[in-house]
Design a protein around this motif. Structure first.
Motif, PDB file in Angstrom:
ATOM      1  N   LEU A 221      40.399  38.781  34.759  1.00  0.00           N
ATOM      2  CA  LEU A 221      41.029  37.535  35.165  1.00  0.00           C
ATOM      3  C   LEU A 221      40.683  37.142  36.599  1.00  0.00           C
ATOM      4  N   PRO A 224      37.618  33.976  36.572  1.00  0.00           N
ATOM      5  CA  PRO A 224      37.890  32.532  36.733  1.00  0.00           C
ATOM      6  C   PRO A 224      38.476  32.190  38.095  1.00  0.00           C
ATOM      7  N   GLN A 225      39.333  33.065  38.632  1.00  0.00           N
ATOM      8  CA  GLN A 225      39.876  32.815  39.970  1.00  0.00           C
ATOM      9  C   GLN A 225      38.765  32.758  41.002  1.00  0.00           C
ATOM     10  N   ALA A 286      44.607  30.495  31.210  1.00  0.00           N
ATOM     11  CA  ALA A 286      43.395  30.493  32.028  1.00  0.00           C
ATOM     12  C   ALA A 286      42.163  30.234  31.175  1.00  0.00           C
ATOM     13  N   ALA A 312      43.479  24.712  37.064  1.00  0.00           N
ATOM     14  CA  ALA A 312      42.825  26.022  37.053  1.00  0.00           C
ATOM     15  C   ALA A 312      43.086  26.779  38.343  1.00  0.00           C
ATOM     16  N   THR A 316      44.851  30.336  37.452  1.00  0.00           N
ATOM     17  CA  THR A 316      44.009  31.532  37.555  1.00  0.00           C
ATOM     18  C   THR A 316      44.460  32.516  38.629  1.00  0.00           C
ATOM     19  N   ALA A 378      37.451  35.817  30.518  1.00  0.00           N
ATOM     20  CA  ALA A 378      38.908  35.860  30.508  1.00  0.00           C
ATOM     21  C   ALA A 378      39.442  36.044  29.090  1.00  0.00           C
TER      22      ALA A 378
END
Length: 395
Positions: A221, A224-225, A286, A312, A316, A378
């Motif tokens: 995860l 995406p962050q 996410a 997002a 995220t 994700a």
């Protein structure tokens, strides 16, 4: 030693504030040094060399997160939250005084070593002093320390470097760490722990995959962050045509909203009495949001892409506090330091790999490919989220 019930609410919240400040000082040291890149290159240093130099605090942090966790488990949180910031203070002051670039890099490395101390220690203070029904909210507030630190660094370090030079700019996180050490010395109390012969001494990683699965989920995860954090500014400027000031303003707003998202996710987990249930929901959200962002970017639907980018940026980062709290609660008081060290090490390694890996992907396939790839990774995290064995107690 005081017990949880003997400590008043005002003292709990004051310790939370000190933990946030100590963690923010670490974030300023680690994430603020890269803001010296313009000053370093302006004085004639090549960009690759300057890049290596400003990466040294991150290297020091990643190399010692687990070691600091072990120290927390052995000697307690108070000493670590005083000693670690003092290392940052000493390293920063020495870095400000040196004129040798190799010595500067080494001292920035040791500053990162000191910065690593606050991650597990500040988290353990919250888990130890806050009851479960408030723990998620408290940890969510603690997780805002990173964006706050980045914001402080972005405002202070380039301005000080431009006005007074690199040495003065390095003193910004060093002095902040010094104040954190003083505050933690007078304000932090080690949380109570069970008797040394308790079952809590047992290694929680043996015969149980729960913690490893949470670590894996957090690493996945992070993608995406990290993609949103790293490339949003460039995407807004290059593909959508926004000016850099306008794009920077939007990114700043999304950072603030993301901090609110962390707090909201923590409060939600308190309300439902579970960390892992909300974590799974955030993972699903996410995936959906990043996939939609990728499709909107590919279709040039800017009217949808901008709101999706904002969403997002909030979604995220909302898993961070949930996973952090779950690791600390499951690992227990004699293993939470090491557990949080492993958690942060995996996340930082993943974040370090994102710029080169996804930069290459963007070069080949564009920003939509990067967003869709982040959504795909994700997706892998969703089935890895462990099921709740028991609900988090409300009292």
């Amino acid at each position: 030693m005081a017990t949880v019930t003997q400590v008043r609410d005002v003292r709990r919240w004051s310790m939370l504030g000190l933990g946030v400040f100590a963690q923010a000082s670490s974030a300023v040291f680690v994430h603020g040094v890269p803001f010296l890149l313009p000053a370093l290159t302006d004085r004639g240093m090549s960009l690759p060399t300057a890049g290596v130099l400003v990466a040294m605090p991150t290297v020091g942090l990643v190399c010692t997160l687990i070691a600091w966790g072990y120290v927390v488990d052995r000697i307690g949180e108070h000493k670590v939250l005083v000693g670690g910031p003092l290392v940052m203070l000493a390293a920063g002051c020495a870095a400000a005084a040196t004129t040798n670039d190799i010595a500067l890099g080494a001292l920035l490395f040791f500053g990162g070593v000191g910065a690593a101390s606050t991650n597990g220690a500040s988290g353990r203070v919250i888990v130890g002093w806050f009851p479960p029904r408030r723990r998620g909210l408290a940890m969510g507030i603690r997780q805002t320390a990173q964006p706050l630190g980045v914001g402080i660094a972005a405002l202070a370090i380039p301005a000080v470097a431009a006005a007074h030079g690199i040495s003065a700019a390095v003193l910004v996180p060093a002095l902040m760490a010094g104040f954190a050490a003083v505050g933690c010395h007078f304000g932090i109390i080690d949380p109570p722990r069970p008797d040394a012969k308790s079952v809590d001494r047992v290694n929680p990683y043996r015969g149980d995959s729960t913690l490893w699965r949470i670590h894996a989920v957090s690493v996945l995860l992070c993608v995406p962050q990290g993609v949103v954090w790293t490339f949003a500014l460039l995407w807004l400027h290059r593909d959508i045509g926004w000016s850099l000031p306008a794009a920077g303003a939007l990114v700043t707003v999304t950072q603030l909203l993301g901090a609110g998202g962390r707090i909201g996710a923590g409060a939600w987990s308190d309300h439902v009495g579970s960390r892992l249930g909300p974590l799974r929901t955030v993972a699903v959200a996410a995936v959906i949001c990043m996939a939609a962002l990728g499709l909107a970017a590919w279709s040039s639907w800017w009217w949808a892409a901008i709101p999706l980018l904002i969403a997002a940026s909030v979604i995220t980062v909302s898993d961070n506090g949930l996973a952090f709290t779950a690791v600390a609660e499951i690992a227990g008081p004699y293993w939470s330091g090491r557990g949080l060290g492993v958690q942060n090490t995996g996340q930082n390694l993943a974040m370090a790999a994102i710029p080169p890996a996804f930069g290459a992907l963007i070069t080949v396939g564009g920003f939509p490919a990067a967003y869709l790839a982040a959504a795909a990774l994700a997706t892998v995290a969703i089935p890895l989220v462990p099921s709740d064995r028991t609900k988090t107690p409300r009292e």
